[in-house]
Motif scaffolding. Structure first.
Motif, PDB file in Angstrom:
ATOM      1  N   GLN A  67     -19.891  10.203   0.672  1.00 34.99           N
ATOM      2  CA  GLN A  67     -20.042  10.882  -0.610  1.00 34.99           C
ATOM      3  C   GLN A  67     -21.571  11.771  -0.673  1.00 34.99           C
ATOM      4  OE1 GLN A  67     -19.273   8.745  -4.311  1.00 34.99           O
ATOM      5  NE2 GLN A  67     -19.666  10.522  -5.672  1.00 34.99           N
ATOM      6  N   ARG A  72     -17.674  15.827  -2.604  1.00 36.97           N
ATOM      7  CA  ARG A  72     -18.341  15.682  -3.970  1.00 36.97           C
ATOM      8  C   ARG A  72     -17.151  15.529  -4.967  1.00 36.97           C
ATOM      9  NH1 ARG A  72     -23.134  20.080  -5.112  1.00 36.97           N
ATOM     10  NH2 ARG A  72     -22.062  19.504  -7.054  1.00 36.97           N
ATOM     11  N   LEU A  73     -17.135  14.555  -5.902  1.00 37.35           N
ATOM     12  CA  LEU A  73     -16.096  14.284  -6.825  1.00 37.35           C
ATOM     13  C   LEU A  73     -15.962  15.287  -8.034  1.00 37.35           C
ATOM     14  CD1 LEU A  73     -16.177  10.390  -6.977  1.00 37.35           C
ATOM     15  CD2 LEU A  73     -14.079  11.569  -6.432  1.00 37.35           C
ATOM     16  N   ASP A  74     -17.194  16.135  -8.018  1.00 32.36           N
ATOM     17  CA  ASP A  74     -17.139  17.091  -8.966  1.00 32.36           C
ATOM     18  C   ASP A  74     -16.533  18.291  -8.456  1.00 32.36           C
ATOM     19  OD1 ASP A  74     -19.554  17.280  -7.443  1.00 32.36           O
ATOM     20  OD2 ASP A  74     -20.426  18.536  -8.985  1.00 32.36           O
ATOM     21  N   TRP A  75     -16.283  18.592  -7.256  1.00 31.21           N
ATOM     22  CA  TRP A  75     -15.514  19.550  -6.419  1.00 31.21           C
ATOM     23  C   TRP A  75     -14.286  19.374  -6.021  1.00 31.21           C
ATOM     24  CZ3 TRP A  75     -19.800  21.699  -2.370  1.00 31.21           C
ATOM     25  CH2 TRP A  75     -20.807  22.386  -2.921  1.00 31.21           C
ATOM     26  N   SER A  77     -10.784  16.611  -6.003  1.00 33.42           N
ATOM     27  CA  SER A  77     -10.025  15.509  -6.843  1.00 33.42           C
ATOM     28  C   SER A  77      -9.930  14.320  -5.799  1.00 33.42           C
ATOM     29  CB  SER A  77      -8.651  15.880  -7.208  1.00 33.42           C
ATOM     30  OG  SER A  77      -7.667  16.257  -5.974  1.00 33.42           O
ATOM     31  N   ARG A 195     -15.223  28.228  -8.945  1.00 34.90           N
ATOM     32  CA  ARG A 195     -14.042  27.514  -8.592  1.00 34.90           C
ATOM     33  C   ARG A 195     -12.945  28.124  -8.043  1.00 34.90           C
ATOM     34  NH1 ARG A 195     -17.764  24.687  -8.763  1.00 34.90           N
ATOM     35  NH2 ARG A 195     -18.003  22.527  -9.542  1.00 34.90           N
ATOM     36  N   ARG A 205     -11.685  22.197   0.206  1.00 36.47           N
ATOM     37  CA  ARG A 205     -11.270  20.836  -0.257  1.00 36.47           C
ATOM     38  C   ARG A 205     -10.425  20.206   0.495  1.00 36.47           C
ATOM     39  NH1 ARG A 205     -10.450  23.124  -6.361  1.00 36.47           N
ATOM     40  NH2 ARG A 205     -12.398  22.752  -7.371  1.00 36.47           N
TER      41      ARG A 205
END
Length: 330
Positions: A67, A72-75, A77, A195, A205
Protein backbone atom coordinates in the motif's frame (compact mmCIF):
# COMPACT_ATOMS: atom_id res chain seq x y z
CA UNK A 1 -20.79 -11.55 -4.03
CA UNK A 2 -21.14 -14.61 -1.74
CA UNK A 3 -23.28 -14.42 1.37
CA UNK A 4 -21.06 -13.12 4.13
CA UNK A 5 -20.90 -14.99 7.45
CA UNK A 6 -19.20 -12.00 9.06
CA UNK A 7 -21.91 -9.41 8.47
CA UNK A 8 -23.48 -8.30 11.76
CA UNK A 9 -27.29 -8.48 12.04
CA UNK A 10 -28.77 -5.42 10.35
CA UNK A 11 -25.32 -4.19 9.33
CA UNK A 12 -22.70 -4.56 6.62
CA UNK A 13 -19.11 -5.74 6.33
CA UNK A 14 -18.08 -2.10 6.51
CA UNK A 15 -19.36 -2.00 10.10
CA UNK A 16 -16.78 -4.46 11.44
CA UNK A 17 -12.99 -4.58 11.49
CA UNK A 18 -10.69 -7.55 11.07
CA UNK A 19 -9.94 -7.51 14.78
CA UNK A 20 -13.64 -8.18 15.37
CA UNK A 21 -14.03 -10.73 12.61
CA UNK A 22 -10.88 -12.73 13.30
CA UNK A 23 -8.70 -14.73 10.94
CA UNK A 24 -10.99 -17.70 10.49
CA UNK A 25 -14.14 -15.65 10.06
CA UNK A 26 -12.52 -13.85 7.15
CA UNK A 27 -11.16 -17.07 5.67
CA UNK A 28 -14.65 -18.55 5.72
CA UNK A 29 -16.03 -15.42 4.06
CA UNK A 30 -13.51 -15.41 1.20
CA UNK A 31 -13.44 -19.15 0.44
CA UNK A 32 -17.02 -20.40 0.85
CA UNK A 33 -18.96 -21.22 -2.30
CA UNK A 34 -16.14 -20.46 -4.73
CA UNK A 35 -15.67 -22.26 -8.02
CA UNK A 36 -12.36 -24.00 -8.72
CA UNK A 37 -10.92 -25.13 -12.08
CA UNK A 38 -10.28 -28.85 -12.75
CA UNK A 39 -6.58 -28.39 -11.94
CA UNK A 40 -7.45 -27.78 -8.28
CA UNK A 41 -7.48 -31.23 -6.72
CA UNK A 42 -7.70 -29.93 -3.14
CA UNK A 43 -8.50 -26.30 -2.44
CA UNK A 44 -8.57 -24.12 0.70
CA UNK A 45 -9.28 -25.72 4.05
CA UNK A 46 -6.32 -28.00 4.74
CA UNK A 47 -2.66 -27.45 5.60
CA UNK A 48 -1.83 -27.07 1.90
CA UNK A 49 -3.53 -27.27 -1.47
CA UNK A 50 -3.04 -29.87 -4.18
CA UNK A 51 -2.82 -28.65 -7.77
CA UNK A 52 -2.47 -30.88 -10.81
CA UNK A 53 0.77 -30.60 -12.80
CA UNK A 54 -0.02 -32.23 -16.11
CA UNK A 55 3.52 -32.90 -17.32
CA UNK A 56 5.26 -32.93 -13.94
CA UNK A 57 6.49 -29.33 -14.19
CA UNK A 58 5.08 -26.21 -12.52
CA UNK A 59 5.70 -22.60 -13.54
CA UNK A 60 5.81 -20.47 -10.38
CA UNK A 61 6.10 -16.72 -9.81
CA UNK A 62 5.40 -14.25 -7.02
CA UNK A 63 4.82 -10.53 -6.57
CA UNK A 64 4.37 -8.29 -3.55
CA UNK A 65 2.10 -5.23 -3.67
CA UNK A 66 2.53 -2.67 -0.89
CA UNK A 67 0.00 0.00 0.00
CA UNK A 68 1.30 3.44 -0.94
CA UNK A 69 3.79 1.99 -3.41
CA UNK A 70 1.74 -0.23 -5.73
CA UNK A 71 -1.81 0.79 -4.82
CA UNK A 72 -3.79 3.42 -2.95
CA UNK A 73 -7.18 2.86 -1.37
CA UNK A 74 -8.21 6.41 -2.29
CA UNK A 75 -7.51 5.63 -5.97
CA UNK A 76 -8.74 2.05 -6.23
CA UNK A 77 -11.54 -0.03 -4.75
CA UNK A 78 -10.58 -3.14 -2.77
CA UNK A 79 -11.81 -5.34 -5.62
CA UNK A 80 -9.66 -3.44 -8.11
CA UNK A 81 -6.64 -3.95 -5.86
CA UNK A 82 -7.35 -7.67 -5.72
CA UNK A 83 -7.72 -7.92 -9.48
CA UNK A 84 -4.45 -6.06 -10.00
CA UNK A 85 -2.60 -8.26 -7.50
CA UNK A 86 -3.77 -11.34 -9.39
CA UNK A 87 -3.15 -9.91 -12.86
CA UNK A 88 0.48 -8.94 -12.30
CA UNK A 89 1.26 -12.54 -11.34
CA UNK A 90 -0.89 -14.31 -13.90
CA UNK A 91 0.77 -12.22 -16.61
CA UNK A 92 4.18 -13.56 -15.59
CA UNK A 93 2.88 -17.11 -15.92
CA UNK A 94 1.59 -16.61 -19.46
CA UNK A 95 4.82 -14.80 -20.38
CA UNK A 96 6.51 -18.19 -19.94
CA UNK A 97 4.06 -19.69 -22.41
CA UNK A 98 2.17 -21.43 -19.61
CA UNK A 99 -1.51 -21.64 -18.74
CA UNK A 100 -2.38 -20.31 -15.24
CA UNK A 101 -3.69 -22.88 -12.79
CA UNK A 102 -3.63 -21.48 -9.25
CA UNK A 103 -2.97 -18.54 -6.95
CA UNK A 104 -1.71 -18.55 -3.36
CA UNK A 105 -2.34 -15.30 -1.50
CA UNK A 106 -0.79 -13.69 1.56
CA UNK A 107 -2.59 -10.66 3.00
CA UNK A 108 -1.13 -8.57 5.81
CA UNK A 109 -2.94 -5.49 7.12
CA UNK A 110 -3.71 -3.52 10.29
CA UNK A 111 -6.23 -5.09 12.64
CA UNK A 112 -8.37 -1.97 12.28
CA UNK A 113 -8.87 -2.61 8.54
CA UNK A 114 -12.58 -2.89 7.72
CA UNK A 115 -13.54 -6.46 6.95
CA UNK A 116 -15.17 -5.17 3.76
CA UNK A 117 -11.77 -4.05 2.44
CA UNK A 118 -10.15 -7.45 2.95
CA UNK A 119 -13.20 -9.24 1.57
CA UNK A 120 -13.25 -6.93 -1.46
CA UNK A 121 -9.60 -7.66 -2.21
CA UNK A 122 -10.39 -11.37 -2.02
CA UNK A 123 -13.36 -10.96 -4.34
CA UNK A 124 -11.11 -9.22 -6.87
CA UNK A 125 -8.50 -11.96 -6.65
CA UNK A 126 -11.11 -14.63 -7.30
CA UNK A 127 -12.64 -12.66 -10.17
CA UNK A 128 -9.33 -12.13 -12.01
CA UNK A 129 -8.23 -15.71 -11.41
CA UNK A 130 -11.47 -16.85 -13.00
CA UNK A 131 -10.80 -14.70 -16.08
CA UNK A 132 -7.46 -16.48 -16.52
CA UNK A 133 -8.91 -19.92 -15.79
CA UNK A 134 -7.10 -20.33 -12.46
CA UNK A 135 -8.25 -20.90 -8.90
CA UNK A 136 -7.36 -19.36 -5.54
CA UNK A 137 -6.21 -22.43 -3.65
CA UNK A 138 -4.86 -21.09 -0.35
CA UNK A 139 -2.89 -18.42 1.45
CA UNK A 140 -2.26 -16.72 4.76
CA UNK A 141 -3.56 -13.76 6.76
CA UNK A 142 -1.48 -11.68 9.14
CA UNK A 143 -1.53 -8.43 11.06
CA UNK A 144 0.85 -5.68 9.94
CA UNK A 145 1.24 -1.92 10.18
CA UNK A 146 0.86 -1.51 6.39
CA UNK A 147 -1.33 -3.43 3.98
CA UNK A 148 0.62 -5.88 1.83
CA UNK A 149 -0.78 -8.30 -0.75
CA UNK A 150 1.62 -11.09 -1.76
CA UNK A 151 0.53 -13.45 -4.51
CA UNK A 152 2.16 -16.60 -5.87
CA UNK A 153 0.88 -17.87 -9.21
CA UNK A 154 1.30 -21.35 -10.65
CA UNK A 155 0.94 -22.51 -14.23
CA UNK A 156 1.14 -25.52 -16.53
CA UNK A 157 3.37 -25.75 -19.60
CA UNK A 158 1.09 -28.44 -21.06
CA UNK A 159 4.06 -30.37 -22.40
CA UNK A 160 5.76 -27.38 -24.06
CA UNK A 161 9.15 -25.95 -23.21
CA UNK A 162 9.08 -22.63 -21.31
CA UNK A 163 9.59 -19.50 -23.38
CA UNK A 164 12.39 -17.63 -21.63
CA UNK A 165 14.05 -14.24 -22.08
CA UNK A 166 17.20 -15.82 -23.45
CA UNK A 167 16.14 -17.23 -26.82
CA UNK A 168 15.96 -14.19 -29.12
CA UNK A 169 18.12 -14.56 -32.25
CA UNK A 170 19.35 -12.08 -34.87
CA UNK A 171 16.76 -11.79 -37.60
CA UNK A 172 13.81 -12.46 -35.29
CA UNK A 173 10.75 -10.24 -35.39
CA UNK A 174 9.85 -8.34 -32.21
CA UNK A 175 6.09 -8.20 -31.56
CA UNK A 176 3.79 -7.05 -28.77
CA UNK A 177 0.33 -8.08 -27.60
CA UNK A 178 -1.90 -6.08 -25.28
CA UNK A 179 -2.10 -2.43 -24.35
CA UNK A 180 0.93 -0.20 -23.88
CA UNK A 181 0.99 3.23 -22.23
CA UNK A 182 -2.56 3.10 -20.92
CA UNK A 183 -1.66 2.47 -17.28
CA UNK A 184 1.03 5.18 -17.38
CA UNK A 185 -1.51 7.64 -18.77
CA UNK A 186 -3.97 6.63 -16.06
CA UNK A 187 -1.33 7.19 -13.38
CA UNK A 188 -0.60 10.64 -14.79
CA UNK A 189 -4.32 11.48 -14.67
CA UNK A 190 -4.70 10.21 -11.09
CA UNK A 191 -1.56 12.09 -10.07
CA UNK A 192 -3.20 15.33 -11.24
CA UNK A 193 -6.21 14.63 -9.04
CA UNK A 194 -8.59 13.60 -11.82
CA UNK A 195 -10.66 10.41 -12.12
CA UNK A 196 -11.41 10.46 -15.85
CA UNK A 197 -11.26 9.40 -18.59
CA UNK A 198 -12.29 6.15 -16.93
CA UNK A 199 -10.78 3.95 -19.65
CA UNK A 200 -7.28 5.22 -18.78
CA UNK A 201 -7.74 5.47 -15.02
CA UNK A 202 -9.14 1.94 -14.93
CA UNK A 203 -6.13 0.71 -16.94
CA UNK A 204 -3.96 1.80 -14.01
CA UNK A 205 -6.31 0.34 -11.43
CA UNK A 206 -6.95 -2.99 -13.14
CA UNK A 207 -4.60 -4.06 -15.93
CA UNK A 208 -5.91 -6.38 -18.63
CA UNK A 209 -3.12 -8.78 -19.59
CA UNK A 210 -3.65 -10.73 -22.83
CA UNK A 211 -3.77 -14.09 -21.06
CA UNK A 212 -4.45 -16.18 -24.15
CA UNK A 213 -1.61 -14.58 -26.10
CA UNK A 214 1.18 -16.15 -24.01
CA UNK A 215 0.34 -19.81 -24.64
CA UNK A 216 -0.55 -18.91 -28.25
CA UNK A 217 2.92 -17.41 -28.74
CA UNK A 218 4.50 -20.54 -27.28
CA UNK A 219 2.51 -22.76 -29.62
CA UNK A 220 3.60 -20.56 -32.56
CA UNK A 221 7.25 -21.05 -31.65
CA UNK A 222 8.14 -17.76 -29.91
CA UNK A 223 11.89 -17.67 -29.30
CA UNK A 224 11.64 -15.38 -26.26
CA UNK A 225 8.95 -13.57 -24.31
CA UNK A 226 8.52 -11.21 -21.38
CA UNK A 227 5.74 -9.54 -19.42
CA UNK A 228 5.86 -5.75 -19.86
CA UNK A 229 5.56 -4.63 -16.25
CA UNK A 230 8.23 -1.93 -15.90
CA UNK A 231 8.12 -0.44 -19.41
CA UNK A 232 8.67 -1.86 -22.90
CA UNK A 233 12.20 -0.51 -23.28
CA UNK A 234 13.23 -1.65 -19.80
CA UNK A 235 11.76 -5.13 -20.18
CA UNK A 236 13.07 -5.66 -23.71
CA UNK A 237 16.43 -4.67 -22.23
CA UNK A 238 16.22 -7.83 -20.12
CA UNK A 239 15.58 -9.87 -23.27
CA UNK A 240 18.52 -8.22 -25.04
CA UNK A 241 20.84 -8.94 -22.11
CA UNK A 242 19.67 -12.51 -21.58
CA UNK A 243 19.86 -13.31 -25.31
CA UNK A 244 23.06 -11.38 -26.06
CA UNK A 245 21.43 -9.43 -28.90
CA UNK A 246 20.44 -5.94 -29.95
CA UNK A 247 16.77 -5.06 -30.27
CA UNK A 248 15.77 -2.35 -32.73
CA UNK A 249 12.28 -0.84 -32.53
CA UNK A 250 10.50 1.18 -35.18
CA UNK A 251 8.76 4.25 -33.75
CA UNK A 252 6.27 4.32 -36.64
CA UNK A 253 5.07 0.82 -35.70
CA UNK A 254 3.41 2.11 -32.54
CA UNK A 255 -0.04 3.55 -33.16
CA UNK A 256 -1.13 6.13 -30.59
CA UNK A 257 -4.75 5.49 -29.51
CA UNK A 258 -6.95 8.57 -29.70
CA UNK A 259 -7.63 8.84 -25.95
CA UNK A 260 -3.94 8.45 -25.18
CA UNK A 261 -3.04 11.26 -27.56
CA UNK A 262 -5.86 13.45 -26.28
CA UNK A 263 -4.82 13.18 -22.63
CA UNK A 264 -1.12 13.55 -23.47
CA UNK A 265 -1.92 16.80 -25.25
CA UNK A 266 -3.94 18.03 -22.26
CA UNK A 267 -1.15 17.17 -19.80
CA UNK A 268 1.74 18.31 -21.99
CA UNK A 269 3.14 14.79 -22.23
CA UNK A 270 4.46 12.64 -25.08
CA UNK A 271 2.13 9.66 -25.58
CA UNK A 272 4.89 7.63 -27.22
CA UNK A 273 6.95 8.01 -24.05
CA UNK A 274 4.09 6.38 -22.14
CA UNK A 275 3.96 3.59 -24.71
CA UNK A 276 7.71 2.92 -24.65
CA UNK A 277 8.49 3.42 -20.97
CA UNK A 278 5.21 3.19 -19.07
CA UNK A 279 4.72 0.13 -16.89
CA UNK A 280 1.82 -1.78 -15.35
CA UNK A 281 -0.12 -2.58 -18.51
CA UNK A 282 1.25 -6.14 -18.41
CA UNK A 283 1.31 -6.55 -22.15
CA UNK A 284 3.52 -9.25 -23.68
CA UNK A 285 6.60 -8.70 -25.82
CA UNK A 286 7.94 -11.68 -27.77
CA UNK A 287 10.33 -12.54 -30.57
CA UNK A 288 9.57 -14.88 -33.46
CA UNK A 289 11.57 -16.36 -36.32
CA UNK A 290 11.10 -14.15 -39.41
CA UNK A 291 9.01 -16.73 -41.29
CA UNK A 292 6.57 -17.28 -38.39
CA UNK A 293 2.93 -16.32 -38.75
CA UNK A 294 2.33 -14.12 -35.72
CA UNK A 295 -0.43 -15.34 -33.39
CA UNK A 296 -3.64 -13.35 -33.17
CA UNK A 297 -3.20 -10.19 -31.14
CA UNK A 298 0.52 -9.70 -31.80
CA UNK A 299 1.77 -6.67 -33.75
CA UNK A 300 5.32 -6.43 -35.15
CA UNK A 301 7.26 -3.44 -33.79
CA UNK A 302 10.92 -4.19 -34.58
CA UNK A 303 13.59 -6.77 -35.09
CA UNK A 304 16.52 -8.47 -33.41
CA UNK A 305 20.05 -7.88 -34.70
CA UNK A 306 23.66 -8.66 -33.85
CA UNK A 307 25.46 -6.28 -31.53
CA UNK A 308 26.08 -5.47 -27.91
CA UNK A 309 22.89 -5.93 -25.85
CA UNK A 310 20.81 -2.77 -26.16
CA UNK A 311 17.36 -1.54 -27.15
CA UNK A 312 17.29 1.17 -29.81
CA UNK A 313 14.39 3.20 -31.17
CA UNK A 314 14.84 4.28 -34.79
CA UNK A 315 18.52 3.43 -34.44
CA UNK A 316 19.18 5.56 -31.34
CA UNK A 317 19.23 4.97 -27.60
CA UNK A 318 16.26 6.36 -25.68
CA UNK A 319 17.01 9.48 -23.65
CA UNK A 320 15.94 9.19 -20.03
CA UNK A 321 14.76 6.26 -17.94
CA UNK A 322 13.60 3.25 -20.00
CA UNK A 323 10.96 2.39 -17.41
CA UNK A 324 10.14 1.99 -13.74
CA UNK A 325 12.98 1.49 -11.26
CA UNK A 326 12.07 -0.18 -7.99
CA UNK A 327 15.18 1.14 -6.25
CA UNK A 328 16.16 4.44 -7.94
CA UNK A 329 19.52 5.96 -7.00
CA UNK A 330 19.42 8.24 -3.97
Amino acid sequence: MPTSPITPPGGTEADVSLSEVGEFGLITRVTSGRRQPPTTLLGPGDDAAVVAAGDGRVVATTDVLVQGVHFRLDWSSPEQIGRKAAAVNLSDVVAMGAVPTALLVGLACPASTPAAVAAGIADGLWAEADVAGAGVVGGDLSSASTMVVAVTALGSLEGREPVTRGGARPGDVVAVAGRLGWAAAGLAVLGRGFRSPAVLVDAQRTPQPPYAAGPAAARAGATSMIDVSDGLLADLGHVASASGVRIELDRAAFAVPYRLGEIASALGADPLDWILTGGEDHALAATFAPDTALPEGFTPVGQVSDGDPAVLVDGAAHEGEPGWRHFPPA
